[in-house]
Design an enzyme around this catalytic site. Structure first.
Site, PDB file in Angstrom:
ATOM      1  CD  GLU A  44      -2.641   1.097   2.675  1.00 60.54           C
ATOM      2  OE1 GLU A  44      -3.679   1.782   2.748  1.00 60.54           O
ATOM      3  OE2 GLU A  44      -2.245   0.371   3.605  1.00 60.54           O
ATOM      4  CE  LYS A 117      -7.545   1.405   3.382  1.00 59.67           C
ATOM      5  NZ  LYS A 117      -6.261   1.748   4.051  1.00 59.67           N
ATOM      6  CB  CYS A 154      -4.670  -1.555   4.194  1.00 58.65           C
ATOM      7  SG  CYS A 154      -3.822  -1.687   5.800  1.00 58.65           S
TER       8      CYS A 154
END
Length: 294
Positions: A44, A117, A154
């Site tokens: 990330e 995300k 994540c």
């Protein structure tokens, strides 16, 4: 597309400048391709240290517009190497709107997809809500010349709904570029359980969906703020098969390339014998879209 292809995650220390991190990541992706990897994921926010340890407008300087330096550099490399590359980056969409995003770049250098995300955390030294607008293009599986892959990022890794919706679109692999680690002062008391939970939940996604899962984390202590202990990223990147079996796992503190083979015949066999998709009670899941069920 073939019934078998090799995937890789690259585990790195990224505690450096964007220029140096870019060069480093280009080199490591090249190494992975030379070792036979066909789909390669970076961690990330590859281009900088993990700046979300603080809320500081100066850190917006690390953002870049779409198709800027990261896309150009990795597009060129993907075409040269004939590989697919997952490139997580800090996206500047427009003034005041930024995303934590990832390109999926195909073997000819074209964009196979873009993911933003969806789940944005706000924890001590993980102040991501200050920087990132939640994704608005949903969960996606992207056809590439090597296979159909999904990319989550994540904090998304804790949500079974994200994995399910991506897998239901035909993703054979779920890639999880991540930046997760310990607060040094808490490591002795909570560290083992935190790390085990991180791996367990993603192995669960592999089992529940019959997919391969590949998590790419960073390593190293990143301490750039005065009067803090920083964050110690715990590495431990891994690749799991569709029964949650660990196919490759990295150390907690070394830069490494992990490579494993995706076998679509094996995946289909697993799903035939563990038919979780078949037995889903989709008629009874309506309440899943509610915040709470009173």
């Amino acid at each position: 597309m073939k019934n078998r292809y090799k995937i890789a995650v690259v585990q790195l220390n990224l505690n450096n400048t964007p220029e140096n991190n870019l060069k480093k990541c280009l080199d490591w992706v090249t190494k992975a391709a030379q070792q036979g990897a066909e789909v390669i994921s970076l961690p990330e926010l590859y281009s900088s240290h993990y700046f979300c340890q603080s809320e500081d407008v100066d850190n917006f300087k690390y953002a870049e517009p779409l198709y800027d330096i990261s896309f150009q550099a990795f597009s060129k490399l993907a075409k040269e190497l004939g590989v697919v590359i997952v490139v997580p980056f800090f996206e500047k969409r427009m003034a005041g709107i930024y995303h934590n995003s990832a390109y999926i770049i195909d073997t000819d250098g074209s964009e196979a997809g873009l993911y933003r995300k969806m789940h944005i955390p706000d924890d001590p030294h993980f102040y991501e809500k200050f920087y990132f607008t939640p994704g608005d293009i949903g969960f996606k599986a992207f056809p590439t010349q090597k296979g159909k892959i999904g990319t989550l990022i994540c904090w998304d890794q804790w949500y079974p709904e994200a994995a399910r919706l991506t897998a239901l679109q035909g993703a054979e692999v779920l890639f999880y570029p991540t930046a997760i680690g310990w607060h040094p002062a808490e490591k002795a008391e909570y560290g083992e359980n935190q790390q085990n939970a991180w791996m367990t939940v993603m192995k669960g996604h592999a089992v529940a969906n019959g997919v391969y899962v590949a998590a790419a984390n960073r390593i190293g202590l990143e301490k750039y703020l005065p009067n803090t202990n920083g964050l110690e990223f715990w590495g431990s990147s891994f690749i799991a098969g569709p029964q949650g079996e660990i196919l490759a796992q990295a150390s907690i503190d070394q830069e490494e390339i992990l490579i494993a083979e995706v076998n679509l015949e094996h995946q289909e066999n697993v799903r035939q014998n563990w038919p979780f998709f078949r037995d889903r009670r989709i008629d009874a899941f309506g309440d899943i879209t509610k915040r709470a069920i009173e």
